[in-house]
Scaffold this active site. Structure first.
Site, PDB file in Angstrom:
ATOM      1  N   ASP A  11       0.950  -1.216   0.059  1.00 36.80           N
ATOM      2  CA  ASP A  11      -0.018   0.002  -0.043  1.00 36.80           C
ATOM      3  C   ASP A  11       0.775   1.118  -0.138  1.00 36.80           C
ATOM      4  OD1 ASP A  11      -2.467   1.693   0.524  1.00 36.80           O
ATOM      5  OD2 ASP A  11      -1.486   1.763   2.508  1.00 36.80           O
ATOM      6  N   ARG A  12       0.468   2.210  -0.524  1.00 31.53           N
ATOM      7  CA  ARG A  12       1.392   3.519  -0.604  1.00 31.53           C
ATOM      8  C   ARG A  12       1.190   4.356   0.711  1.00 31.53           C
ATOM      9  NH1 ARG A  12       0.211   8.758  -4.500  1.00 31.53           N
ATOM     10  NH2 ARG A  12      -0.593   9.222  -2.311  1.00 31.53           N
ATOM     11  N   ASP A  13       0.051   4.840   1.100  1.00 34.58           N
ATOM     12  CA  ASP A  13      -0.189   5.839   2.214  1.00 34.58           C
ATOM     13  C   ASP A  13      -0.176   4.930   3.510  1.00 34.58           C
ATOM     14  OD1 ASP A  13       0.097   8.133   0.360  1.00 34.58           O
ATOM     15  OD2 ASP A  13      -2.021   7.585  -0.153  1.00 34.58           O
ATOM     16  N   ASN A  54      -5.403   3.046  -3.334  1.00 30.86           N
ATOM     17  CA  ASN A  54      -6.681   3.656  -3.642  1.00 30.86           C
ATOM     18  C   ASN A  54      -6.289   5.038  -3.562  1.00 30.86           C
ATOM     19  OD1 ASN A  54      -8.488   1.357  -3.687  1.00 30.86           O
ATOM     20  ND2 ASN A  54      -9.171   1.630  -1.528  1.00 30.86           N
ATOM     21  N   HIS A  90     -11.012   6.154  -8.067  1.00 28.01           N
ATOM     22  CA  HIS A  90     -12.426   6.474  -7.749  1.00 28.01           C
ATOM     23  C   HIS A  90     -12.782   6.521  -6.247  1.00 28.01           C
ATOM     24  CE1 HIS A  90     -12.206   3.537 -11.307  1.00 28.01           C
ATOM     25  NE2 HIS A  90     -12.883   4.412 -11.949  1.00 28.01           N
TER      26      HIS A  90
END
Length: 171
Positions: A11-13, A54, A90
Site C-alpha cells: 500500500d502507498r499511504d 486507492n 474512484h
C-alpha cells in the site's frame, strides 16, 4: 518460506510513505521508517515489488491524476522504481470493481509482475489491504499505524510492528 516470494506489494499511504490525506504535493512525501531499506533488500534478493493504492481524492475532485502521478514519481525518486503501480482513482460510492478491498488491483499487479498470487505478499496498514490480499489469494501482512483500528489488527491473519519486521516474515 523455502525460497523467496515472487513479489511483495505495498500500500502507498501509511505503509511506504507517511499518510498525508489527499496529498498532491510531491514535496510532502516522506518515507515511512525502514521503507528504503526494506525495498532495497527485496530488490537485492530478486523479489519484484509493486504498489497498490486507492486514491479516492481523484474521484472526490480533491486531486488530479497528474498530482497522484507526481507524488508516485517522488516515491520512486526516494525508494527506487517499482515494477507496477495499481491506482484506483474512484470514490468509494462509485462502486468500481478495482477499489480495495476488491482484489482487482492486487491481481493486476501480480499479472504485470509475473508473480503467482500464492507466492506474493501484500503489506498494508488497514483492513481493506488485508481483505484485498485475501480475496486475491495473496498473503497479507498488516503493519498498523495510528489510523489502524484495533479490531482490524485483531482480525488480520499476520501482523508486524513495522516494515523491517514484515520483511523478516517474507524473506
Amino acid at each position: 518460506m523455502d525460497q523467496y516470494p515472487d513479489a511483495v506489494l505495498f500500500d502507498r499511504d501509511g505503509t511506504l510513505i507517511e499518510d498525508v490525506p489527499y496529498n498532491g504535493d510531491p514535496d510532502k512525501v516522506r518515507p515511512m521508517p525502514g521503507a528504503r531499506e526494506v525495498v532495497r533488500v527485496l530488490r537485492a534478493n530478486g523479489v519484484r515489488t509493486g504498489v497498490v493504492s486507492n486514491q479516492s481524492g481523484v474521484g472526490r475532485g480533491l486531486l488530479t491524476p497528474a498530482q497522484v502521478d507526481a507524488v508516485n514519481a517522488r516515491v520512486e525518486v526516494l525508494l527506487g522504481r517499482f515494477g507496477t503501480w495499481q491506482v484506483c482513482p474512484h470514490a468509494p460510492e462509485d462502486g468500481c470493481p478495482c477499489r480495495k478491498p476488491a482484489p482487482t488491483m492486487v491481481l493486476r499487479a501480480c499479472e504485470e509482475l509475473g508473480a503467482h498470487p500464492e507466492r506474493t505478499f501484500f503489506i498494508g496498514d488497514i483492513e481493506a489491504d488485508v481483505r484485498a490480499a485475501l480475496a486475491a489469494g495473496v498473503t497479507p501482512i498488516l503493519v498498523p499505524t495510528p489510523v489502524t483500528l484495533p479490531e482490524e489488527v485483531d482480525r488480520a491473519p499476520h501482523t508486524a510492528p513495522d516494515l523491517a519486521s514484515a520483511l523478516a516474515m517474507v524473506l
